[in-house]
Design an enzyme around this catalytic site. Structure first.
Site: not given
Ligand code: PXP
Length: 250
Positions: A13, A16, A49, A51, A55, A76, A107, A157, A200
């Site tokens: 992922n 970030h 993801h 969003r 963000r 996502e 999340t 998931e 996660h």
């Protein structure tokens, strides 16, 4: 039903990387460049993801990832009409439906499928028809698993956040209880014919017990790997995660 053939897949992922980029509002560091390094380091897929508040990952990032990746994209998204139309435009290999709250840092929980079965069944049908593999991000809860199965998801998931948080807080009894229910629910979901993924909050310290579940086919890991890349570089950070996963799988 899915069998246990094939090695455990790692989805990296890259959200970030975009968080750091957006801190200065420019184009650096580029999440696509990170995704390419992740591919070279052995990632089996890239997860991003988009969003509602944009963000971290942007619409332009999704355009570029769709165009430039050599490995599958796991998109996502929240179950909103806007995200559905973006997914239908791009038709990524996979979509993972996640709950989303504006005020949350990440999340926080799994999706409440059982209470929204009808809406979600209608929501995912066009995504499946478009050829996307549909995954639902849920807690290790039998009710939610059964609901995900009934609405026609191919994949669930399992949210590993509570397990990882308990480990980080030194709450080992809670951690072990969380791990036991993740183990039990992985086996249960598999028995229904669902493909099981997990993710996660996973780190080098917490990944192996989850990777050892034979039913789990894919792990999605982001924040820790991007953090660790500050200290050791992204490629070695991913290679070490891969090594730990393969080791646990035995
Ligand atoms: N899986 C899902 C469905 C997620 O929403 C996230 C966080 O975006 C992850 C995996 C990865 O979590 P982390 O960044 O904590 O590794």
């Amino acid at each position: 039903m899915t069998d246990f053939a094939g090695r455990l897949r790692l989805g990296v992922n890259i959200d970030h990387v975009a968080t750091v980029r957006n801190a200065r509002g420019g184009a650096y560091p580029d999440p696509l460049r990170a995704a390419k390094i992740a591919e070279d380091a052995g990632a089996d897929g890239i997860t991003a993801h988009l969003r509602e508040d944009r963000r971290h990952i942007s619409d332009a990032d999704i355009d570029r990832l769709t165009e430039m990746l050599s490995v599958p994209l796991n998109f996502e998204m929240a179950a909103t009409p806007e995200m559905q139309s973006i997914a239908l435009r791009h038709k990524p290999h996979a979509v993972c439906i996640v709950p989303e709250k504006r005020e949350e840092k990440t999340t926080e929980g799994g999706l409440e499928v059982a209470r929204e079965e009808n809406r979600l069944a209608h929501f995912i049908a066009p995504l499946r028809d478009a050829g996307c593999r549909v995954s639902i991000f849920i807690a290790a809860d039998q009710r939610q698993i059964e609901a995900a199965h009934r609405i026609g998801a191919q994949v669930i998931e399992l949210h590993t956040g509570a397990y990882c948080d308990a480990h980080a807080d030194g709450e080992y009894e809670i951690r072990d209880r969380e791990l036991a229910s993740l183990r039990e629910m992985s086996a249960y979901a598999h028995s229904l014919g669902l493909e099981v993924h997990a993710g996660h909050g996973l780190t080098y310290d917490t990944v192996q017990p989850i990777a050892a579940f034979p039913e789990v086919m894919e792990l999605n890991i982001g924040h820790f790997l991007i953090g660790e890349s500050i200290f050791m570089g992204l490629e070695p950070a991913i290679r070490e995660m891969r090594r730990l996963m393969d080791d646990a799988r035995g």
